[in-house]
Scaffold this active site. Structure first.
Site, PDB file in Angstrom:
ATOM      1  N   ASN A 239      -4.658   1.252  10.135  1.00 34.08           N
ATOM      2  CA  ASN A 239      -5.893   0.446  10.157  1.00 34.08           C
ATOM      3  C   ASN A 239      -6.191   0.273  11.640  1.00 34.08           C
ATOM      4  O   ASN A 239      -5.860  -0.736  12.253  1.00 34.08           O
ATOM      5  CB  ASN A 239      -5.675  -0.912   9.483  1.00 34.08           C
ATOM      6  CG  ASN A 239      -5.391  -0.736   7.997  1.00 34.08           C
ATOM      7  OD1 ASN A 239      -5.888   0.180   7.361  1.00 34.08           O
ATOM      8  ND2 ASN A 239      -4.569  -1.625   7.447  1.00 34.08           N
ATOM      9  N   LYS A 316      -6.941   7.217   8.844  1.00 40.69           N
ATOM     10  CA  LYS A 316      -7.183   6.595   7.534  1.00 40.69           C
ATOM     11  C   LYS A 316      -8.682   6.335   7.496  1.00 40.69           C
ATOM     12  O   LYS A 316      -9.204   5.610   8.346  1.00 40.69           O
ATOM     13  CB  LYS A 316      -6.398   5.293   7.436  1.00 40.69           C
ATOM     14  CG  LYS A 316      -6.706   4.435   6.215  1.00 40.69           C
ATOM     15  CD  LYS A 316      -5.782   3.216   6.151  1.00 40.69           C
ATOM     16  CE  LYS A 316      -6.126   2.297   5.004  1.00 40.69           C
ATOM     17  NZ  LYS A 316      -5.207   1.144   4.910  1.00 40.69           N
ATOM     18  N   GLU A 320      -9.701   0.958   2.001  1.00 37.35           N
ATOM     19  CA  GLU A 320      -9.354  -0.431   2.327  1.00 37.35           C
ATOM     20  C   GLU A 320     -10.159  -0.949   3.521  1.00 37.35           C
ATOM     21  O   GLU A 320      -9.613  -1.561   4.438  1.00 37.35           O
ATOM     22  CB  GLU A 320      -7.846  -0.564   2.572  1.00 37.35           C
ATOM     23  CG  GLU A 320      -7.025  -0.227   1.342  1.00 37.35           C
ATOM     24  CD  GLU A 320      -5.526  -0.484   1.484  1.00 37.35           C
ATOM     25  OE1 GLU A 320      -5.023  -0.442   2.618  1.00 37.35           O
ATOM     26  OE2 GLU A 320      -4.870  -0.718   0.458  1.00 37.35           O
ATOM     27  N   ASP A 399       0.965   3.011  -4.668  1.00 38.22           N
ATOM     28  CA  ASP A 399       1.222   2.480  -3.330  1.00 38.22           C
ATOM     29  C   ASP A 399       2.658   1.981  -3.196  1.00 38.22           C
ATOM     30  O   ASP A 399       2.885   0.773  -3.210  1.00 38.22           O
ATOM     31  CB  ASP A 399       0.240   1.324  -3.067  1.00 38.22           C
ATOM     32  CG  ASP A 399       0.239   0.895  -1.620  1.00 38.22           C
ATOM     33  OD1 ASP A 399       0.950   1.510  -0.820  1.00 38.22           O
ATOM     34  OD2 ASP A 399      -0.486  -0.066  -1.289  1.00 38.22           O
ATOM     35  N   GLU A 427       8.019  -2.655   2.095  1.00 33.74           N
ATOM     36  CA  GLU A 427       6.877  -3.510   1.756  1.00 33.74           C
ATOM     37  C   GLU A 427       6.965  -4.080   0.345  1.00 33.74           C
ATOM     38  O   GLU A 427       6.841  -5.284   0.144  1.00 33.74           O
ATOM     39  CB  GLU A 427       5.576  -2.708   1.922  1.00 33.74           C
ATOM     40  CG  GLU A 427       4.352  -3.489   1.510  1.00 33.74           C
ATOM     41  CD  GLU A 427       3.061  -2.701   1.672  1.00 33.74           C
ATOM     42  OE1 GLU A 427       3.101  -1.596   2.229  1.00 33.74           O
ATOM     43  OE2 GLU A 427       2.011  -3.209   1.235  1.00 33.74           O
ATOM     44  N   GLU A 545      14.851  -2.690  -9.028  1.00 34.07           N
ATOM     45  CA  GLU A 545      13.908  -2.358 -10.102  1.00 34.07           C
ATOM     46  C   GLU A 545      14.186  -3.227 -11.330  1.00 34.07           C
ATOM     47  O   GLU A 545      13.262  -3.747 -11.958  1.00 34.07           O
ATOM     48  CB  GLU A 545      14.052  -0.879 -10.469  1.00 34.07           C
ATOM     49  CG  GLU A 545      13.130  -0.452 -11.604  1.00 34.07           C
ATOM     50  CD  GLU A 545      13.300   1.019 -11.983  1.00 34.07           C
ATOM     51  OE1 GLU A 545      14.433   1.545 -11.895  1.00 34.07           O
ATOM     52  OE2 GLU A 545      12.300   1.643 -12.380  1.00 34.07           O
ATOM     53  N   TRP A 576      -8.593  -4.347  -6.890  1.00 35.84           N
ATOM     54  CA  TRP A 576      -7.551  -3.552  -6.235  1.00 35.84           C
ATOM     55  C   TRP A 576      -6.998  -2.428  -7.103  1.00 35.84           C
ATOM     56  O   TRP A 576      -6.379  -1.486  -6.604  1.00 35.84           O
ATOM     57  CB  TRP A 576      -6.407  -4.444  -5.771  1.00 35.84           C
ATOM     58  CG  TRP A 576      -6.808  -5.348  -4.646  1.00 35.84           C
ATOM     59  CD1 TRP A 576      -7.144  -6.667  -4.743  1.00 35.84           C
ATOM     60  CD2 TRP A 576      -6.949  -4.997  -3.267  1.00 35.84           C
ATOM     61  NE1 TRP A 576      -7.485  -7.159  -3.500  1.00 35.84           N
ATOM     62  CE2 TRP A 576      -7.374  -6.152  -2.574  1.00 35.84           C
ATOM     63  CE3 TRP A 576      -6.772  -3.818  -2.536  1.00 35.84           C
ATOM     64  CZ2 TRP A 576      -7.617  -6.160  -1.203  1.00 35.84           C
ATOM     65  CZ3 TRP A 576      -7.004  -3.835  -1.163  1.00 35.84           C
ATOM     66  CH2 TRP A 576      -7.422  -4.996  -0.511  1.00 35.84           C
TER      67      TRP A 576
HETATM   68  C1  GCV Z   1      -1.745  -0.077   6.684  1.00 38.59           C
HETATM   69  C2  GCV Z   1      -0.964  -0.682   1.536  1.00 38.59           C
HETATM   70  C3  GCV Z   1      -0.524  -1.746   2.485  1.00 38.59           C
HETATM   71  C4  GCV Z   1      -1.447  -1.850   3.672  1.00 38.59           C
HETATM   72  C5  GCV Z   1      -1.488  -0.485   4.345  1.00 38.59           C
HETATM   73  C6  GCV Z   1      -1.976   0.532   3.323  1.00 38.59           C
HETATM   74  C7  GCV Z   1      -1.975   1.936   3.875  1.00 38.59           C
HETATM   75  O1  GCV Z   1      -2.147  -1.039   0.927  1.00 38.59           O
HETATM   76  O2  GCV Z   1      -0.436  -2.960   1.828  1.00 38.59           O
HETATM   77  O3  GCV Z   1      -0.947  -2.828   4.539  1.00 38.59           O
HETATM   78  O4  GCV Z   1      -2.308  -0.512   5.469  1.00 38.59           O
HETATM   79  O5  GCV Z   1      -1.120   0.530   2.218  1.00 38.59           O
HETATM   80  O6  GCV Z   1      -1.037   2.639   3.595  1.00 38.59           O
HETATM   81  O7  GCV Z   1      -2.921   2.302   4.550  1.00 38.59           O
END
Ligand code: GCV
Length: 856
Positions: A239, A316, A320, A399, A427, A545, A576
């Protein structure tokens, strides 16, 4: 020997300075003790007498380098450093072959000049290497050679790995090529220094909008990457802040490239597609506009003028909230190519992320499906991307969830280079507060046969270009290391970075081998230590898991922001697209062609057929592909809901077992890492319990079906806070309800910020463990005291920095945590009381107390 005697040589000042710096870097290994900083490059003194004496005899005392490149010098220094650490010997550096045994480092061309009879393997590729012992003049020469200097470095690291793993040295003959040409790391660091999805402190590169002055950690990080054969690293968030490549920052980037260069790691940067407008002064970023083309051409030229070995860009776009080609009705190929073309002239590449989806999807529409997005966006563009564009595709179609099928896009691009994106930063997998070794999960995807071509097409081969012959492709790992001394926070989490690197080099390695290697390198060779840690690592993903989201149901976490604790319905009824489509009748996304979104058609047969049919869809992915009733009977013979209950109770038991396993290593693992790991594992038990209870309560309420073992909603050892005698405390509803036992908790409402909650122990006398489940928010440090019969038996501060720190911190599934007072004696009729003081926005919340017979 006085190591500083070299300063007496009549060397020019800079040569002396260099020798001194080399010396410092060789001996630097000793300065970090067992903090985790040295990761798997600890080079611990070999304490096995047989192995040591074997190495003492077989390893030459001299190291000869035929090459003066920075990379080969790193290789030489690293070997000296490693041998010094493991054997307590200092190799002598030479530039000519001596009249004795020697280790010889050089590229193939250089070696051929020195040793004309040397028969090099004919099939060595770029970055591949060969280690071979040959005889010359009655001496043994251990040759480390490769087509390029980076390969020499990788070969040297291999020799050090062999030594660290106690492999016999006699008549060494090893040859390896990397499985794939592309092996890179992405970091999601913001220019401010904060890291998106980083869980181990702030950036090692950025602070307050600039590259930090001291790049020691950047260089040490590059060394770790090089030891795994990783040759590229992007250092800013996808981002992307457009300023990362403005004129002010290019010289700063050049400093990072210089810190990486001795380790053969090329710098990559994430770019903002709107840059022509944001930093270029244009009124457009249309990729087909000649002014935009000129912007990218000039920008790339400027960067290469400062960084001649610059790797390229990560992009990217249209995802998003990021700007993309759709703004001008252009395609992703147009967007990628406009940047790729100027890079091509310099040998650079673009990683164009396949993670493109609509985050404002209409959840009412049962035919919409985020899982379809990557394929739908890219499949029809196959053949339109330039050769130096690599479409970077997340392992699964959603994701980084705990269980996803392989993305069908890997089987949908035949003329486009690809890289698989694996997420090392955890994450969705416990954010390095939970132990979760991801290698077995990655292996399932990499080994999966997508049947894109007759004869087999496993994902690992598809992305390496081995099936359809793309000229490049490979592996990208999102690592997000931070300033924490041990890089990733949890002392056992670096196994994921190690595992990623090893798999990127050779995806045919087994999870067992990787876990075994990492443990030996990180904790030594004690068989009990190796067996225990390896076992914990290998079981940890399935345990995670089990207590989070089994059967492929996806994220039962709060998917809106934090992605950490339970927050089940946060995935429903929003744009989402991580929907699980649950109601009182059933659960799961229907992705079939027959009645659902049609996603299964993106796979080739027989994979599409296997997933389409309830009969053949594997249990572990059932709820990813099908909507079924809670009573639906799995292949295992259990109903869906009973499986969910059983898995969650089993998952918590597995984590409890990790604690026991770890405790068995006391005295065998250094104190610092022992204590840090134990604290995280004990925390994990509390948070896994929170997960278990939240998910089980929710399934019970939704399905109305009881647990056949009567565990759910029946906790005989639990005293709910809302049932206690309260003073200064008040009962409140926790949101979401399932993240508190019984939906309610207590918090302090008194004017002076103090409160107490008490109850009478009516059970048998004895020794007990008293666990207090409370909420540790980050907007205050409450104080808690536990009293039994008027005596304080424990006290603690709610000062943990749980991963929710970037959003409003509230009592919920992210902050729920547990403190256990072990071995407390209780008598029937004892008054048990919590006294607490609130602080800031944290009102010393308590969910419940659980009292169980003392564990040891
Ligand atoms: C960097 C997910 C994450 C975002 C991330 C996105 C991506 O949505 O929560 O933080 O953004 O993936 O891979 O671009």
């Amino acid at each position: 020997m006085n190591p500083f005697c070299v300063a007496k040589n009549p060397l020019p000042f800079f040569s002396r300075l260099f020798v001194l710096l080399a010396f410092i870097s060789i001996f630097a290994v000793q300065s970090h003790a067992e903090s985790g900083y040295d990761a798997w490059l600890r080079y611990e003194l070999i304490d096995d007498a047989t192995v040591k004496s074997d190495y003492d005899q077989s390893l030459p005392a001299v190291i000869v380098t035929l090459d003066n490149s920075e990379v080969v010098q790193s290789a030489r220094n690293e070997l000296i450093r490693g041998v010094r650490g493991m054997l307590d010997r200092t190799l002598r550096m030479e530039t000519n072959l001596p009249d004795e045994n020697a280790i010889l480092l050089g590229t193939l061309d250089e070696i051929k000049q020195k040793l004309p009879d040397f028969r090099a393997p004919t099939d060595l590729k770029k970055d591949g290497f060969c280690l071979r012992t040959v005889s010359k003049g009655g001496h043994k020469i251990l040759v480390i050679t490769a087509p390029n200097d980076r390969g020499v470095l990788y070969g040297t690291f291999r020799l050090l790995l062999d030594l660290s793993l106690y492999k016999p040295m006699a008549d060494l003959d090893e040859k390896e090529n990397p499985y794939a040409p592309v092996r890179v790391i992405n970091l999601w660091d913001n220019l401010s220094g904060a890291i998106e999805r980083g869980y181990a402190g702030d950036s090692i590169f950025w602070k307050d909008g600039h590259i930090v002055k001291d790049l020691t950690r950047a260089s040490d990080y590059a060394r770790l990457l090089a030891s795994l054969g990783i040759d590229g690293c992007s250092i800013n968030n996808v981002n992307a802040d457009a300023r990362a490549i403005d004129n002010e920052h290019i010289p700063e980037l050049a400093r990072v490239a210089a810190a990486f260069r001795p380790w053969g790691v090329r710098l990559f940067v994430s770019i903002n597609f709107g840059s022509p407008k944001k930093i270029g002064g244009l009124d457009t970023f249309d990729p087909l506009d000649p002014r935009v083309i000129a912007f990218w051409t000039n920008k790339v030229d400027e960067i290469y003028a400062a960084i001649p070995d610059f790797g390229g860009f990560i992009m990217k776009a249209d995802s998003e909230g990021e700007l993309g080609p759709s703004a001008y009705g252009r395609t992703h190929a147009d967007a990628a190519n406009v940047v790729a073309r100027p890079l091509q002239a310099h040998g650079g590449i673009v990683f164009y992320r396949g993670f493109v989806y609509n985050s404002h999807a209409d959840w009412h529409n049962l035919k919409l499906d985020r899982a379809k997005a990557a394929y739908d966006n890219f499949h029809h563009l196959d053949g339109q991307f330039d050769d130096n564009v690599i479409v970077q595709i997340k392992n699964g179609p959603i994701d980084f969830q705990v269980r996803e099928p392989a993305s069908p896009l890997f089987g949908g691009l035949e003329k486009t280079a690809m890289a698989i994106e694996l997420q090392i930063t955890q994450e969705y997998l416990g954010q390095q507060r939970h132990l979760c070794f991801e290698v077995p999960m990655w292996k399932e995807t990499l080994d999966f046969d997508l049947h894109a071509k007759r004869g087999g097409s496993q994902v690992k081969a598809l992305v390496a270009g081995k099936i359809f012959g793309q000229p490049t492709g490979g592996y990208a790992g999102v690592a997000n290391v931070g300033l924490d001394t041990n890089w990733l926070g949890h002392p056992l989490a670096m196994a994921n970075l190690y595992g990623f690197g090893r798999l990127a080099w050779d995806p045919n390695l087994s999870s067992e081998q990787i876990a075994d290697e990492w443990t030996k390198l990180t904790f030594g060779h004690d068989p009990q230590v190796v067996e225990t840690i390896t076992d914990m690592q290998l079981n940890s993903w399935r345990a995670y898991e089990n207590y989070t989201g089994p059967l492929g149901v996806g994220g039962l976490t709060d998917i809106i922001e934090v992605h950490y604790g339970p927050g089940i319905e946060s995935c429903e009824r929003n744009g989402w697209g991580q929907w699980i489509r649950a109601d009182t009748n059933g659960i799961g996304m229907d992705r079939t062609v027959a009645t659902g979104t049609g996603y299964t058609a993106q796979y080739h047969p027989p994979v599409s057929d296997r997933y389409e049919s309830l009969k053949t869809c594997p249990d572990k992915l059932l709820l990813f592909f099908h909507h079924v009733s809670y009573n639906y009977v799995l292949h295992s013979g259990k109903t869906v809901v009973q499986h969910v209950y059983d898995a969650h109770y089993q998952g918590v038991q597995e984590v409890q077992h990790f604690v026991e396993q770890w405790k068995s290593l006391q005295g065998k693992v250094d104190e610092q890492r022992y204590n840090e790991t134990l604290a995280r594992l004990e925390y994990q038990v509390g948070h896994a319990t929170e997960w278990r209870d939240a998910v089980c309560q929710w399934f019970y309420k939704m399905s109305g079906i009881r647990d056949k073992f009567n565990r759910v909603g029946n906790d005989p050892n639990r005293i709910e806070a809302e049932s206690m005698r309260l003073n200064g405390y008040q009962v409140f509803d926790v949101t979401p309800w399932e993240t508190a036992s019984g939906g309610k908790a207590i918090h302090i409402v008194s004017a002076d910020g103090h409160g107490s909650a008490g109850f009478t122990w009516t059970n048998k006398p004895g020794w007990y463990d008293i666990a207090v489940q409370y909420y540790d928010q980050t907007n205050g440090v409450s104080q808690y005291k536990l009293l039994v019969a008027g005596q304080t038996v424990d006290q603690w501060l709610a000062d943990d920095m749980l991963p929710s720190r970037n959003v409003p911190s509230l009592p919920n599934g992210h902050t729920s945590t547990r403190h256990t007072a072990h071995g407390v004696v209780l008598r029937t009729g004892d008054q048990i009381k919590i006294e607490a003081a609130a602080d800031g926005g944290e009102k010393a919340p308590v969910d419940y107390v659980e009292i169980e017979p003392a564990s040891d």
